[in-house]
Scaffold this active site. Structure first.
Site, PDB file in Angstrom:
ATOM      1  N   TYR A 168       0.824  -1.212   0.000  1.00 36.00           N
ATOM      2  CA  TYR A 168       0.000   0.000   0.000  1.00 36.00           C
ATOM      3  C   TYR A 168       0.854   1.256   0.000  1.00 36.00           C
ATOM      4  CZ  TYR A 168      -3.363   3.529   1.378  1.00 36.00           C
ATOM      5  OH  TYR A 168      -4.149   4.645   1.404  1.00 36.00           O
ATOM      6  N   TRP A 170       1.069   5.685  -1.720  1.00 37.83           N
ATOM      7  CA  TRP A 170       0.761   6.652  -2.772  1.00 37.83           C
ATOM      8  C   TRP A 170       1.769   6.657  -3.899  1.00 37.83           C
ATOM      9  CZ3 TRP A 170      -2.284  11.511  -3.355  1.00 37.83           C
ATOM     10  CH2 TRP A 170      -3.543  11.401  -2.753  1.00 37.83           C
TER      11      TRP A 170
HETATM   12  N1  LIG Z   1      -1.850   8.812  12.429  1.00 35.04           N
HETATM   13  C1  LIG Z   1      -2.265   8.813  11.162  1.00 35.04           C
HETATM   14  N2  LIG Z   1      -1.689   7.981  10.259  1.00 35.04           N
HETATM   15  C2  LIG Z   1      -2.086   7.997   8.973  1.00 35.04           C
HETATM   16  C3  LIG Z   1      -3.112   8.863   8.545  1.00 35.04           C
HETATM   17  C4  LIG Z   1      -3.733   9.710   9.508  1.00 35.04           C
HETATM   18  O1  LIG Z   1      -4.664  10.471   9.199  1.00 35.04           O
HETATM   19  N3  LIG Z   1      -3.263   9.667  10.794  1.00 35.04           N
HETATM   20  N4  LIG Z   1      -3.496   8.871   7.217  1.00 35.04           N
HETATM   21  C5  LIG Z   1      -3.316   7.640   6.488  1.00 35.04           C
HETATM   22  C6  LIG Z   1      -3.554   7.818   5.060  1.00 35.04           C
HETATM   23  S1  LIG Z   1      -5.072   8.509   4.642  1.00 35.04           S
HETATM   24  C7  LIG Z   1      -2.693   7.402   4.103  1.00 35.04           C
HETATM   25  S2  LIG Z   1      -3.203   7.455   2.462  1.00 35.04           S
HETATM   26  C8  LIG Z   1      -1.385   6.842   4.435  1.00 35.04           C
HETATM   27  C9  LIG Z   1      -0.285   7.261   3.440  1.00 35.04           C
HETATM   28  O2  LIG Z   1       0.794   6.400   3.530  1.00 35.04           O
HETATM   29  P1  LIG Z   1       1.809   6.174   2.312  1.00 35.04           P
HETATM   30  O3  LIG Z   1       1.106   6.353   1.006  1.00 35.04           O
HETATM   31  O4  LIG Z   1       2.500   4.884   2.531  1.00 35.04           O
HETATM   32  O5  LIG Z   1       2.821   7.390   2.529  1.00 35.04           O
HETATM   33  P2  LIG Z   1       3.888   8.048   1.562  1.00 35.04           P
HETATM   34  O6  LIG Z   1       4.798   8.837   2.438  1.00 35.04           O
HETATM   35  O7  LIG Z   1       3.212   8.772   0.461  1.00 35.04           O
HETATM   36  O8  LIG Z   1       4.702   6.806   1.012  1.00 35.04           O
HETATM   37  C10 LIG Z   1       4.972   6.571  -0.310  1.00 35.04           C
HETATM   38  C11 LIG Z   1       6.387   5.994  -0.411  1.00 35.04           C
HETATM   39  O9  LIG Z   1       6.602   5.562  -1.741  1.00 35.04           O
HETATM   40  C12 LIG Z   1       7.889   5.977  -2.169  1.00 35.04           C
HETATM   41  N5  LIG Z   1       7.831   6.117  -3.636  1.00 35.04           N
HETATM   42  C13 LIG Z   1       7.340   7.155  -4.346  1.00 35.04           C
HETATM   43  N6  LIG Z   1       7.423   6.904  -5.661  1.00 35.04           N
HETATM   44  C14 LIG Z   1       7.986   5.694  -5.800  1.00 35.04           C
HETATM   45  C15 LIG Z   1       8.347   4.915  -6.943  1.00 35.04           C
HETATM   46  O10 LIG Z   1       8.157   5.292  -8.085  1.00 35.04           O
HETATM   47  N7  LIG Z   1       8.923   3.700  -6.698  1.00 35.04           N
HETATM   48  C16 LIG Z   1       9.156   3.253  -5.439  1.00 35.04           C
HETATM   49  N8  LIG Z   1       9.695   2.051  -5.308  1.00 35.04           N
HETATM   50  N9  LIG Z   1       8.833   3.984  -4.347  1.00 35.04           N
HETATM   51  C17 LIG Z   1       8.252   5.184  -4.529  1.00 35.04           C
HETATM   52  C18 LIG Z   1       8.132   7.281  -1.461  1.00 35.04           C
HETATM   53  O11 LIG Z   1       9.502   7.563  -1.374  1.00 35.04           O
HETATM   54  C19 LIG Z   1       7.467   7.022  -0.113  1.00 35.04           C
HETATM   55  O12 LIG Z   1       8.357   6.492   0.816  1.00 35.04           O
HETATM   56  O13 LIG Z   1      -1.021   7.243   5.758  1.00 35.04           O
HETATM   57  C20 LIG Z   1      -2.003   6.902   6.736  1.00 35.04           C
HETATM   58  N10 LIG Z   1      -1.490   7.148   8.070  1.00 35.04           N
HETATM   59  N1  LIG Z   2      -1.045  18.528   2.011  1.00 36.68           N
HETATM   60  C1  LIG Z   2      -1.526  17.287   2.029  1.00 36.68           C
HETATM   61  N2  LIG Z   2      -2.760  17.023   1.545  1.00 36.68           N
HETATM   62  C2  LIG Z   2      -3.261  15.768   1.597  1.00 36.68           C
HETATM   63  C3  LIG Z   2      -2.501  14.686   2.102  1.00 36.68           C
HETATM   64  C4  LIG Z   2      -1.199  14.977   2.607  1.00 36.68           C
HETATM   65  O1  LIG Z   2      -0.476  14.092   3.096  1.00 36.68           O
HETATM   66  N3  LIG Z   2      -0.750  16.266   2.541  1.00 36.68           N
HETATM   67  N4  LIG Z   2      -3.026  13.405   2.120  1.00 36.68           N
HETATM   68  C5  LIG Z   2      -4.150  13.124   1.238  1.00 36.68           C
HETATM   69  C6  LIG Z   2      -4.821  11.886   1.642  1.00 36.68           C
HETATM   70  S1  LIG Z   2      -4.044  10.410   1.339  1.00 36.68           S
HETATM   71  C7  LIG Z   2      -6.049  11.869   2.217  1.00 36.68           C
HETATM   72  S2  LIG Z   2      -6.779  10.385   2.603  1.00 36.68           S
HETATM   73  C8  LIG Z   2      -6.771  13.113   2.495  1.00 36.68           C
HETATM   74  C9  LIG Z   2      -7.395  13.050   3.899  1.00 36.68           C
HETATM   75  O2  LIG Z   2      -8.330  14.029   4.096  1.00 36.68           O
HETATM   76  P1  LIG Z   2      -8.977  14.168   5.560  1.00 36.68           P
HETATM   77  O3  LIG Z   2      -9.148  12.848   6.174  1.00 36.68           O
HETATM   78  O4  LIG Z   2     -10.177  15.024   5.454  1.00 36.68           O
HETATM   79  O5  LIG Z   2      -7.812  15.001   6.265  1.00 36.68           O
HETATM   80  P2  LIG Z   2      -7.283  15.234   7.737  1.00 36.68           P
HETATM   81  O6  LIG Z   2      -6.266  16.302   7.545  1.00 36.68           O
HETATM   82  O7  LIG Z   2      -6.882  13.983   8.405  1.00 36.68           O
HETATM   83  O8  LIG Z   2      -8.516  15.809   8.535  1.00 36.68           O
HETATM   84  C10 LIG Z   2      -9.138  17.017   8.172  1.00 36.68           C
HETATM   85  C11 LIG Z   2      -9.643  17.724   9.366  1.00 36.68           C
HETATM   86  O9  LIG Z   2     -10.685  17.002   9.993  1.00 36.68           O
HETATM   87  C12 LIG Z   2     -10.848  17.508  11.303  1.00 36.68           C
HETATM   88  N5  LIG Z   2     -11.186  16.450  12.230  1.00 36.68           N
HETATM   89  C13 LIG Z   2     -10.418  15.428  12.663  1.00 36.68           C
HETATM   90  N6  LIG Z   2     -11.125  14.651  13.519  1.00 36.68           N
HETATM   91  C14 LIG Z   2     -12.362  15.206  13.617  1.00 36.68           C
HETATM   92  C15 LIG Z   2     -13.556  14.867  14.314  1.00 36.68           C
HETATM   93  O10 LIG Z   2     -13.651  13.884  15.043  1.00 36.68           O
HETATM   94  N7  LIG Z   2     -14.636  15.680  14.132  1.00 36.68           N
HETATM   95  C16 LIG Z   2     -14.592  16.767  13.327  1.00 36.68           C
HETATM   96  N8  LIG Z   2     -15.700  17.477  13.158  1.00 36.68           N
HETATM   97  N9  LIG Z   2     -13.490  17.102  12.662  1.00 36.68           N
HETATM   98  C17 LIG Z   2     -12.395  16.336  12.797  1.00 36.68           C
HETATM   99  C18 LIG Z   2      -9.578  18.186  11.691  1.00 36.68           C
HETATM  100  O11 LIG Z   2      -9.841  19.556  11.797  1.00 36.68           O
HETATM  101  C19 LIG Z   2      -8.674  17.886  10.512  1.00 36.68           C
HETATM  102  O12 LIG Z   2      -7.768  18.918  10.265  1.00 36.68           O
HETATM  103  O13 LIG Z   2      -5.905  14.240   2.426  1.00 36.68           O
HETATM  104  C20 LIG Z   2      -5.152  14.262   1.205  1.00 36.68           C
HETATM  105  N10 LIG Z   2      -4.516  15.540   1.121  1.00 36.68           N
HETATM  106 MO   LIG Z   3      -5.153   8.688   2.307  1.00 42.04          MO
END
Ligand SMILES: Nc1nc2c(c(=O)[nH]1)N[C@H]1C(S)=C(S)[C@@H](COP(=O)(O)OP(=O)(O)OC[C@H]3O[C@@H](n4cnc5c(=O)[nH]c(N)nc54)[C@H](O)[C@@H]3O)O[C@H]1N2
Ligand SMILES: Nc1nc2c(c(=O)[nH]1)N[C@H]1C(S)=C(S)[C@@H](COP(=O)(O)OP(=O)(O)OC[C@H]3O[C@@H](n4cnc5c(=O)[nH]c(N)nc54)[C@H](O)[C@@H]3O)O[C@H]1N2
Ligand SMILES: [Mo]
Length: 772
Positions: free
Chosen positions: A118, A120
């Site tokens: 898994y 991005w």
């Molecule tokens: N506490 C907490 N944890 C969270 C979340 C949260 O809200 N709170 N959000 C979650 C969510 S929504 C998500 S989507 C995940 C994201 O988690 P990930 O998608 O695993 O995070 P990234 O840092 O984007 O990791 C992508 C990795 O791929 C590598 N990469 C990029 N391009 C390439 C390529 O072409 N080839 C290879 N081999 N590698 C490559 C990058 O260097 C990087 O290390 O995190 C989750 N974790």
């Molecule tokens: N710059 C940047 N943008 C991103 C990403 C990134 O890594 N960097 N990751 C992308 C990815 S993979 C995803 S999945 C999306 C995620 O998108 P979201 O899941 O919407 O993003 P978050 O930043 O985790 O949360 C947004 C806001 O929700 C509010 N929140 C948290 N918990 C609660 C709650 O219990 N109740 C209420 N009412 N509000 C709450 C907080 O204010 C928080 O800042 O973002 C994407 N966009």
């Molecule tokens: Mo995500």
């Protein structure tokens, strides 16, 4: 050097342009990236991709963990991440990996290989690392896969029972220009965070969300932000802020529903025509079945929102064209299904679903694509190969999988077992970023015999692997950029020579396939350029079925961009369904919106029953645990990077406080602990400790702290994690036994000022690498 022509590259943060030097990419020649000129609100994140401070952390050559190399698979797994690597040449690396796949497959079968991988990864439709890996492992006889995402674990599992497939719903969202024209009241549970709309999976082309919100504000839309954090909804105009205890939105929405159904203006036309099961839900809402009417007074005790505020908001919702939006974060929590189910239910009760500017949104602002006016069209795709292994995990159950082979788990009403994993193969993700309770993952990580990573950078996960193969970045290869509903195809021509000995994931896997006698089947005899042409042409045929003629591949490749905005078609979600529910049924069991789901009822799950309900989170400010850990930790998405990507870049580093990720804390909570802005703060609970830098701000409500995800996991010893990483603290538990989704936003902590000398950051240089 004479400058050549304008070229483009797509990254998740945006499209970037540069002058290509004549003579093509050469070692040591770095073009200067600029934002794509057609982007009204460019994101600076991607400009640092070639910065030397970023490149200093590249993986330069194939490496093997010393004990693994000397003693073989499974040797001293506790030393993963704690001993030197040995540099090897590519031929040896290819033989080692191929031999290991054969060994595990012959001894234990393909169900011992975990290839969920898994993450991005990078933009680019061909060099998408997880897709390449899945194709390769499928040809090797298959792999244990993962389903759903960390983003939307609970939401995507639930929605097919309630109103349809989550991806279809995302693509169907009412377009921003329609909202600007029609929406009178926009109520955002969790805000519309502009920081999150900086990215789109595959490449945001025109960053439209800021402009869209500003246009709505100018057009007179009234905005209400229901969120523990004030700054998650900024429109340039007035925004009313309703601070809410984290994880209690379902209780608030129930009370709003209670007030709506008690109002004389409430009427059931939409409910009767377009939904099923309202009466079963209403019996719960009014307390007929449990003697607890879900009144504003009831909800106020749970949410901290005054009852009069709930009543007046309900009245305003009934009297206005109202859009209700939930952020994805709401479902990344204990019982995360409930707020998504409840927002649809409340919107159905308002009766405006399918009307312009009314209804519900699932994540306006979560990425740039939601609300896009661009048409949903097919995009170039790598052909898939069927995976012969059917075993899978819900993606966030990785630690359970490794720790508990043979144990049962439930998912969407059925029971499955965790297979016994010997080999983990990952490309394009960072589990030591994305998973919760990373100390627990450290333990689980000791179980497999072999862990193989393709990485560009020395991430925490790469450091904890046995075999690390250096991958190119997008600017070092040719590809096609295209994000769903971003309206642009990007010819991503190679801009720079590969770093060190880095190779494309495709080329690496082709060589390993060759070693296993599978090269022809993996490559289909095509070069990189031939793949791009094939994917483009096949896609052009599919797009032609929508009445759109794409230019030839040669023209596309030469001109660099194809802009589809001429075909924009602003839309209204569920308009056709509303007009004719029988003729345009939803993809649900009944074809209607299911407020009560007979299928979910048949699963008999106490933690995800048959209609939306309020269930106490595992830990929250209203629970007994809050006496010891009185702060609710929100670990939201980082404003200055995508997850852990480019954390060490100048742009990301400029956001650090005292060299760590900032923790936002309310002035009252800070004062009670003697914490001032700029101080080091230790956050802790029974699961772990981390050191962050304080930002004292009234933008975060009392009792809540915010620490964004993605600082590089830095935990070399038994002390506190050093970088300010919230996954030192989060809980590794499925949102429910229905979805098993990520529940990172359910987490209580305590905070204290960090006294003494802070331990130094250890992730700023590659690990020790010795040559043979
Ligand atoms: N506490 C907490 N944890 C969270 C979340 C949260 O809200 N709170 N959000 C979650 C969510 S929504 C998500 S989507 C995940 C994201 O988690 P990930 O998608 O695993 O995070 P990234 O840092 O984007 O990791 C992508 C990795 O791929 C590598 N990469 C990029 N391009 C390439 C390529 O072409 N080839 C290879 N081999 N590698 C490559 C990058 O260097 C990087 O290390 O995190 C989750 N974790
Ligand atoms: N710059 C940047 N943008 C991103 C990403 C990134 O890594 N960097 N990751 C992308 C990815 S993979 C995803 S999945 C999306 C995620 O998108 P979201 O899941 O919407 O993003 P978050 O930043 O985790 O949360 C947004 C806001 O929700 C509010 N929140 C948290 N918990 C609660 C709650 O219990 N109740 C209420 N009412 N509000 C709450 C907080 O204010 C928080 O800042 O973002 C994407 N966009
Ligand atoms: Mo995500």
């Amino acid at each position: 050097m004479s400058m050549g022509r304008l070229r483009y590259s797509a990254a998740h943060w945006g499209v970037y342009q540069y002058e290509a030097p004549d003579g093509g990419p050469a070692p040591g020649v770095f073009p200067r990236l600029a934002p794509y000129a057609g982007d009204p609100d460019p994101a600076p994140h991607g400009l640092d991709q070639l910065d030397p401070r970023v490149s200093a952390l590249r993986v330069a050559a194939p490496c093997v963990r010393r004990s693994w190399l000397e003693q073989g698979p499974g040797a001293r797994p506790a030393l993963r991440g704690r001993e030197p690597f040995v540099q090897i040449d590519w031929d040896t690396a290819v033989r080692l990996v191929a031999g290991e796949i054969e060994r595990v497959r012959d001894r234990c079968g393909n169900t011992a290989i975990f290839g969920g991988s898994y993450g991005w990864a990078s933009s680019g439709r061909f060099h998408h690392a997880p897709s390449q890996l899945h194709r390769f492992l499928a040809l090797c006889g298959g792999f244990v896969s993962s389903v759903d995402s960390y983003s939307l674990g609970a939401g995507s599992a639930l929605m097919p029972y309630v109103c349809g497939d989550i991806n279809d719903l995302h693509a169907a969202h009412t377009s921003w220009p329609v909202l600007a024209e029609h929406t009178q009241l926009f109520v955002a549970f969790g805000g519309v965070p502009l920081k999150n709309a900086r990215v789109s999976w595959g490449g945001a082309a025109d960053h439209r969300t800021r402009g869209a919100l500003e246009r709505m504000a100018r057009a007179g839309t009234r905005f209400v932000n229901v969120s523990p954090l004030r700054d998650t909804l900024v429109t340039g105009g007035e925004v009313e802020w309703i601070p809410i205890r984290p994880n209690t939105d379902t209780a608030l929405m129930l009370a709003l529903a209670f007030a709506v159904q008690s109002d004389p203006r409430f009427e059931r036309t939409f409910i009767d025509r377009c939904t099923v099961g309202y009466d079963r839900f209403a019996a719960y809402l009014t307390g007929a079945v449990d003697a607890t009417p879900k009144t504003p007074q009831w909800a106020s005790r749970i949410t901290g929102v005054p009852p009069e505020r709930i009543e007046s908001l309900a009245r305003d919702m009934l009297g206005s064209r109202t859009m209700l939006n939930v952020s994805w974060s709401l479902q990344r929590a204990a019982h995360g299904e409930q707020p998504f189910w409840m927002v649809v239910t409340l919107a159905a009760m308002l009766g405006q679903i399918g009307l312009p500017g009314g209804g519900y949104g699932l994540g306006y602002g979560a990425t740039n694509g939601i609300g896009s006016p661009h048409r949903r069209l097919p995009g170039p795709a790598l052909p898939r190969i069927r995976n012969p292994v059917s075993d899978f995990i819900p993606v966030a159950r990785i630690a359970d999988l490794l720790l508990n082979p043979g144990e049962a788990f439930s998912y969407r009403g059925r029971s499955y077992r965790y297979p016994d994993i010997k080999l983990v193969y990952w490309a394009g993700g960072n589990p030591f970023h994305h998973h919760q309770d990373l100390h627990r993952l450290e333990q689980a990580w000791r179980r497999p015999e072999t862990i193989i990573f393709h990485e560009q950078y020395w991430t925490a996960a790469a450091r904890r692997a046995d075999i690390v193969l250096p991958a190119t970045i997008a600017l070092e290869r040719n590809d096609i950029g295209c994000a769903t509903r971003e309206g642009l195809y990007v010819a991503m021509r190679q801009a720079v020579a590969p770093y060190g000995e880095a190779r494309d994931d495709y080329a690496i896997l082709a060589d390993i396939a060759g070693q296993l006698g599978l090269r022809e089947r993996f490559t289909e005899g095509l070069t990189e350029q031939e793949w791009l042409e094939r994917m483009y042409r096949e896609n052009a045929r599919r797009v032609a079925e929508h009445g759109i003629a794409l230019p030839s591949f040669e023209t596309f490749w030469e001109q660099g961009l194809v802009d589809l905005s001429a075909y924009d078609a602003p839309q209204v979600m569920h308009a056709a369904f509303r007009a004719d529910p029988a003729g345009h049924p939803l993809r649900t069991p009944s074809g209607r919106i299911e407020i009560f789901s007979a299928e979910i009822a048949s699963f008999g799950l106490a933690d995800c029953p048959s209609h939306p309900v309020w269930l106490e989170p595992f830990e929250w400010l209203g629970s007994a645990a809050a006496r010891e850990y009185p702060l609710h930790l929100i670990s939201d998405q980082p404003p200055r990077r995508l997850h852990s990507q480019l954390d060490r870049s100048p742009y990301s580093q400029a956001g650090k406080v005292a060299g760590r990720e900032p923790v936002w804390i309310n002035p009252a909570d800070a004062a009670a602990r003697g914490i001032a802005s700029g101080d080091l703060v230790e956050l802790y609970n029974a699961r772990g400790r981390t050191i962050a830098g304080a930002v004292v701000s009234g933008d975060v409500m009392p009792g809540v702290v915010r620490l964004a995800t993605g600082s590089w996991w830095d935990s070399p010893d038994a002390g506190a994690e050093r970088s300010g990483n919230p996954n030192a603290l989060t809980l590794d538990r499925g949102a429910s036994s229905f979805s098993q989704g990520c529940s990172a936003q359910t987490c209580l902590v305590q905070a204290r000022r960090y006294r003494g000398d802070a331990p130094p950051i250890t992730t700023d240089a590659p690990p020790e690498i010795i040559s043979r």
